[in-house]
Design a protein around this motif. Sequence first.
Motif, PDB file in Angstrom:
ATOM      1  N   PHE A 128       0.823  -1.207   0.000  1.00  0.00           N
ATOM      2  CA  PHE A 128       0.000   0.000   0.000  1.00  0.00           C
ATOM      3  C   PHE A 128       0.863   1.265   0.000  1.00  0.00           C
ATOM      4  CE2 PHE A 128      -2.662  -3.275   1.954  1.00  0.00           C
ATOM      5  CZ  PHE A 128      -3.813  -3.153   1.185  1.00  0.00           C
ATOM      6  N   TYR A 129       2.018   1.127   0.640  1.00  0.00           N
ATOM      7  CA  TYR A 129       2.901   2.279   0.834  1.00  0.00           C
ATOM      8  C   TYR A 129       3.412   2.835  -0.500  1.00  0.00           C
ATOM      9  CZ  TYR A 129       7.293   4.630   2.234  1.00  0.00           C
ATOM     10  OH  TYR A 129       8.315   5.511   2.395  1.00  0.00           O
ATOM     11  N   THR A 130       3.881   1.951  -1.399  1.00  0.00           N
ATOM     12  CA  THR A 130       4.466   2.407  -2.669  1.00  0.00           C
ATOM     13  C   THR A 130       3.469   3.178  -3.529  1.00  0.00           C
ATOM     14  OG1 THR A 130       5.987   0.522  -2.594  1.00  0.00           O
ATOM     15  CG2 THR A 130       5.774   1.666  -4.691  1.00  0.00           C
ATOM     16  N   PRO A 131       2.227   2.690  -3.747  1.00  0.00           N
ATOM     17  CA  PRO A 131       1.266   3.483  -4.530  1.00  0.00           C
ATOM     18  C   PRO A 131       0.977   4.849  -3.899  1.00  0.00           C
ATOM     19  CG  PRO A 131       0.481   1.231  -4.274  1.00  0.00           C
ATOM     20  CD  PRO A 131       1.657   1.375  -3.377  1.00  0.00           C
ATOM     21  N   ILE A 132       0.925   4.882  -2.561  1.00  0.00           N
ATOM     22  CA  ILE A 132       0.666   6.155  -1.881  1.00  0.00           C
ATOM     23  C   ILE A 132       1.795   7.146  -2.160  1.00  0.00           C
ATOM     24  CG2 ILE A 132       0.520   7.255   0.393  1.00  0.00           C
ATOM     25  CD1 ILE A 132      -0.972   4.705   1.343  1.00  0.00           C
ATOM     26  N   ILE A 133       3.039   6.640  -2.100  1.00  0.00           N
ATOM     27  CA  ILE A 133       4.196   7.504  -2.362  1.00  0.00           C
ATOM     28  C   ILE A 133       4.177   8.017  -3.803  1.00  0.00           C
ATOM     29  CG2 ILE A 133       6.707   7.533  -2.594  1.00  0.00           C
ATOM     30  CD1 ILE A 133       5.661   7.782   0.274  1.00  0.00           C
ATOM     31  N   ILE A 169      11.009  13.595  -7.784  1.00  0.00           N
ATOM     32  CA  ILE A 169      11.962  12.495  -7.927  1.00  0.00           C
ATOM     33  C   ILE A 169      12.621  12.195  -6.587  1.00  0.00           C
ATOM     34  CG2 ILE A 169      14.102  11.756  -9.056  1.00  0.00           C
ATOM     35  CD1 ILE A 169      13.337  13.653 -11.356  1.00  0.00           C
ATOM     36  N   THR A 170      13.016  13.253  -5.872  1.00  0.00           N
ATOM     37  CA  THR A 170      13.639  13.077  -4.554  1.00  0.00           C
ATOM     38  C   THR A 170      12.710  12.323  -3.615  1.00  0.00           C
ATOM     39  OG1 THR A 170      14.857  15.130  -4.846  1.00  0.00           O
ATOM     40  CG2 THR A 170      14.672  14.281  -2.596  1.00  0.00           C
ATOM     41  N   LEU A 171      11.429  12.662  -3.654  1.00  0.00           N
ATOM     42  CA  LEU A 171      10.447  11.979  -2.815  1.00  0.00           C
ATOM     43  C   LEU A 171      10.380  10.493  -3.166  1.00  0.00           C
ATOM     44  CD1 LEU A 171       8.093  11.960  -0.795  1.00  0.00           C
ATOM     45  CD2 LEU A 171       6.578  12.584  -2.685  1.00  0.00           C
ATOM     46  N   ASN A 179      14.873  -0.396  14.046  1.00  0.00           N
ATOM     47  CA  ASN A 179      15.182  -0.259  12.620  1.00  0.00           C
ATOM     48  C   ASN A 179      14.036   0.407  11.865  1.00  0.00           C
ATOM     49  OD1 ASN A 179      17.637  -1.523  12.985  1.00  0.00           O
ATOM     50  ND2 ASN A 179      16.970  -3.498  12.222  1.00  0.00           N
ATOM     51  N   THR A 180      12.820  -0.050  12.155  1.00  0.00           N
ATOM     52  CA  THR A 180      11.652   0.469  11.444  1.00  0.00           C
ATOM     53  C   THR A 180      11.421   1.945  11.757  1.00  0.00           C
ATOM     54  OG1 THR A 180      10.646  -1.733  11.537  1.00  0.00           O
ATOM     55  CG2 THR A 180       9.189   0.112  11.042  1.00  0.00           C
ATOM     56  N   ILE A 181      11.474   2.294  13.050  1.00  0.00           N
ATOM     57  CA  ILE A 181      11.253   3.683  13.450  1.00  0.00           C
ATOM     58  C   ILE A 181      12.339   4.596  12.877  1.00  0.00           C
ATOM     59  CG2 ILE A 181      11.227   5.273  15.423  1.00  0.00           C
ATOM     60  CD1 ILE A 181       9.923   2.947  17.024  1.00  0.00           C
ATOM     61  N   GLY A 182      13.600   4.130  12.934  1.00  0.00           N
ATOM     62  CA  GLY A 182      14.708   4.918  12.397  1.00  0.00           C
ATOM     63  C   GLY A 182      14.563   5.160  10.910  1.00  0.00           C
ATOM     64  N   ALA A 183      14.201   4.089  10.166  1.00  0.00           N
ATOM     65  CA  ALA A 183      14.044   4.213   8.712  1.00  0.00           C
ATOM     66  C   ALA A 183      12.904   5.171   8.368  1.00  0.00           C
ATOM     67  CB  ALA A 183      13.782   2.833   8.105  1.00  0.00           C
ATOM     68  N   ILE A 184      11.780   5.055   9.089  1.00  0.00           N
ATOM     69  CA  ILE A 184      10.636   5.933   8.823  1.00  0.00           C
ATOM     70  C   ILE A 184      10.976   7.390   9.152  1.00  0.00           C
ATOM     71  CG2 ILE A 184       8.298   6.522   9.583  1.00  0.00           C
ATOM     72  CD1 ILE A 184       7.782   3.517   9.868  1.00  0.00           C
ATOM     73  N   ALA A 185      11.716   7.606  10.269  1.00  0.00           N
ATOM     74  CA  ALA A 185      12.075   8.970  10.677  1.00  0.00           C
ATOM     75  C   ALA A 185      12.917   9.668   9.606  1.00  0.00           C
ATOM     76  CB  ALA A 185      12.825   8.937  12.003  1.00  0.00           C
ATOM     77  N   VAL A 186      13.924   8.939   9.083  1.00  0.00           N
ATOM     78  CA  VAL A 186      14.777   9.525   8.035  1.00  0.00           C
ATOM     79  C   VAL A 186      13.946   9.860   6.801  1.00  0.00           C
ATOM     80  CG1 VAL A 186      16.672   9.048   6.432  1.00  0.00           C
ATOM     81  CG2 VAL A 186      16.891   8.411   8.839  1.00  0.00           C
ATOM     82  N   LYS A 187      13.050   8.944   6.436  1.00  0.00           N
ATOM     83  CA  LYS A 187      12.219   9.187   5.256  1.00  0.00           C
ATOM     84  C   LYS A 187      11.300  10.388   5.456  1.00  0.00           C
ATOM     85  CE  LYS A 187      12.386   4.370   3.812  1.00  0.00           C
ATOM     86  NZ  LYS A 187      13.296   4.627   2.695  1.00  0.00           N
ATOM     87  N   MET A 188      10.739  10.531   6.643  1.00  0.00           N
ATOM     88  CA  MET A 188       9.828  11.645   6.905  1.00  0.00           C
ATOM     89  C   MET A 188      10.542  12.994   6.770  1.00  0.00           C
ATOM     90  SD  MET A 188       6.788  10.495   7.376  1.00  0.00           S
ATOM     91  CE  MET A 188       7.201   9.270   6.138  1.00  0.00           C
ATOM     92  N   VAL A 189      11.800  13.028   7.241  1.00  0.00           N
ATOM     93  CA  VAL A 189      12.573  14.273   7.140  1.00  0.00           C
ATOM     94  C   VAL A 189      12.743  14.676   5.672  1.00  0.00           C
ATOM     95  CG1 VAL A 189      14.853  15.309   7.485  1.00  0.00           C
ATOM     96  CG2 VAL A 189      13.799  13.969   9.319  1.00  0.00           C
ATOM     97  N   ILE A 220      11.025  13.585   3.055  1.00  0.00           N
ATOM     98  CA  ILE A 220       9.729  13.838   2.420  1.00  0.00           C
ATOM     99  C   ILE A 220       9.264  15.262   2.733  1.00  0.00           C
ATOM    100  CG2 ILE A 220       7.276  13.220   2.495  1.00  0.00           C
ATOM    101  CD1 ILE A 220       8.168  10.286   2.789  1.00  0.00           C
ATOM    102  N   ALA A 221       9.448  15.677   4.005  1.00  0.00           N
ATOM    103  CA  ALA A 221       9.079  17.051   4.395  1.00  0.00           C
ATOM    104  C   ALA A 221       9.896  18.077   3.620  1.00  0.00           C
ATOM    105  CB  ALA A 221       9.286  17.229   5.894  1.00  0.00           C
ATOM    106  N   LEU A 222      11.202  17.811   3.461  1.00  0.00           N
ATOM    107  CA  LEU A 222      12.057  18.723   2.689  1.00  0.00           C
ATOM    108  C   LEU A 222      11.599  18.814   1.236  1.00  0.00           C
ATOM    109  CD1 LEU A 222      15.597  17.758   4.066  1.00  0.00           C
ATOM    110  CD2 LEU A 222      14.369  19.912   4.461  1.00  0.00           C
TER     111      LEU A 222
END
Length: 629
Positions: A237-242, A269-271, A580-590, A592-594
């Motif tokens: 579900f995540y990939t189509p949303i992205i 593209i960065t996203l 691992n999961t929380i760390g990976a999501i946190a980096v991605k959120m940063v 994505i926000a940028l």
Amino acid sequence: MKLPIQDNEFLFLLSSVTIVIVLEVLSIIGLHIPQPYAPFVFAAFIIGIGHGVLLNGIKAIFKLKFSSINLLMTIAVVAAFYLEEYPEAAVVIVLYVLGERLEDIGLENSKLALNQLVSIAPKTAFVKSENKNVPVNAIAVGTIIQVKPGEMIPLDGKIISGETTVDEAAITGEPIPKDKHQGAILFAGTLNKDGFVEMETTTLSTDTTFAKIIRLTFEAAASRSDTQKFIQRFSQFYTPIIIAMAVLIFAVPVFILQLDFDLWLKQAITLLVIACPCALVISTPVAIYAAIGNASAKGALVKGGKYIEAMAKIKAIALDKTRTITYGTPIVSDIFPLNGTSRGELLACTAGTEFFSEHPLAQAIVTASRAEGFEPHKAESFKSIMGKGATAKCLVCTDKTVFVGKLEFIREYHEISEDAEKIVEKLATEGKTSVVVSFGQGVDGIIGLTDAIKPDSVTAIKELQALNIELIMLTGDSEKAAHYVANSIGIKKVYGDLLPEHKSEKMSALLKEYGSVAMVGDGINDAPALASSTVGIAMGAAGSDTAIETANIALMNDKLCLIPLLIRLSKKTLLRIKTNTIGAIAVKMVFIALAFMGYGNLVFAIAADVGVTLIVILLSLNLMRFENK
């Protein structure tokens, strides 16, 4: 983490990544490959390294499979190429392929303990009757094979001649080799250290304990944990949303707000790049593989990732007594000479009578007598009275007739003193068995026997209690014997005199009370309770088909202290997956926000994605080194 530097494809990939990154750095400082060569140079890297990703991405487009990570990467590469960001397009694809390869390496390394099992398995055995090596899969049960010092034992069997020392670490995880004599059981995959032996095979190559361990361990690796299943469903579900978010981050600023086309295409593209869920998808399987490999190396066969997760949530453990907490074989614990009899005379005369019996109690007395230096007296006219005792005539002690057995058996022939009655009663309250001995004039001694508690049981029980695990004993032995052993090791809840079906009923009640309950038993009469528990753990599973087949976890080396280790390892594994999961999501959120704010940087996004994936792999593989401290 060990990288396969001998792998030419991997070396080529590393070289390509290095070249592309160098070209990207040069591009950043203003040094570019001149036109019209630049697009062709970078296209060569993109197609040469990432052709598989691009093909899968194109297939996903035609199949409208928007959950494909390859589709996400293909869109990012094509869009970067359109923007004439040739170095960025090449960096995207080669680092993504590198990340994929690192994931494979992570899984390969975490399965190393399992692969080593396969590599050490002997392929042939020297058959005595044929005087040559024969493939193990062509050897029948009952065949005599020869094993030289330093060779791996090829099949399960028993020694018919010779003696040796065997390293059974591959089966039990036990580092100390065991002495093996005629009649001793040998397991395939173990190492014959220093003696030449002939053995008779007892199983086919496909049915050996070693083969079952290999098969079940690889099945465990394929059995996905609940967390792993959730992550995989999530990524679908995540990939189509992205992809939808990337379309929005491009379309809204460009077509509605009339902002710069190229800038917001680059942000989209960065996203897409930073949102690639590589680290999320890989975090669980590598951690689970590593935990299973660690447990296997220590002698615990875990049949699936879901049981690693289940062990972390266990609230109570029910334990059988015999062959779980205790050895399951009687030993002499008390010796009471009476009526002026010496300790030596009591032991030697009793052992002389019991020497003719195959009963475990009788053999325990013979063993105890010899251990104290008293050779059993020669006797004759041995007679066994079923369920009561035995008599024999001692040829050393002036032809005395020796009576050995239960108190009521001796009472049929002689008077019983009050002291003897009290001793038998005292031993009974301690859960011990009394063997009463008479030489013809009343009771001349009483020998108490018990099922010895394993040395590591007390330590294991204390460790489990320190982990706030509720402990309950479920045993078919008598209430008195059960309570005595339980009190000796610190277990408060005890249920004795239970048949197998009663144990299963108790397990159902415990599950209602505690929610998650493990059952520990020998895998034979405990099978119903093992099957109905949250996690069934079989003790001493080496050589026991029932234990290996019934339990979710099999302790091959018969060590109860592995259970606290498994609980700590399981808790550590779940914590590592969450981290691992929380760390990976946190980096991605940063990032994505940028990207939404228009400050996304493609190079940094790529570096962050690959960096997080590598960190996740390294942290997960570290579980292979986890010890019970």
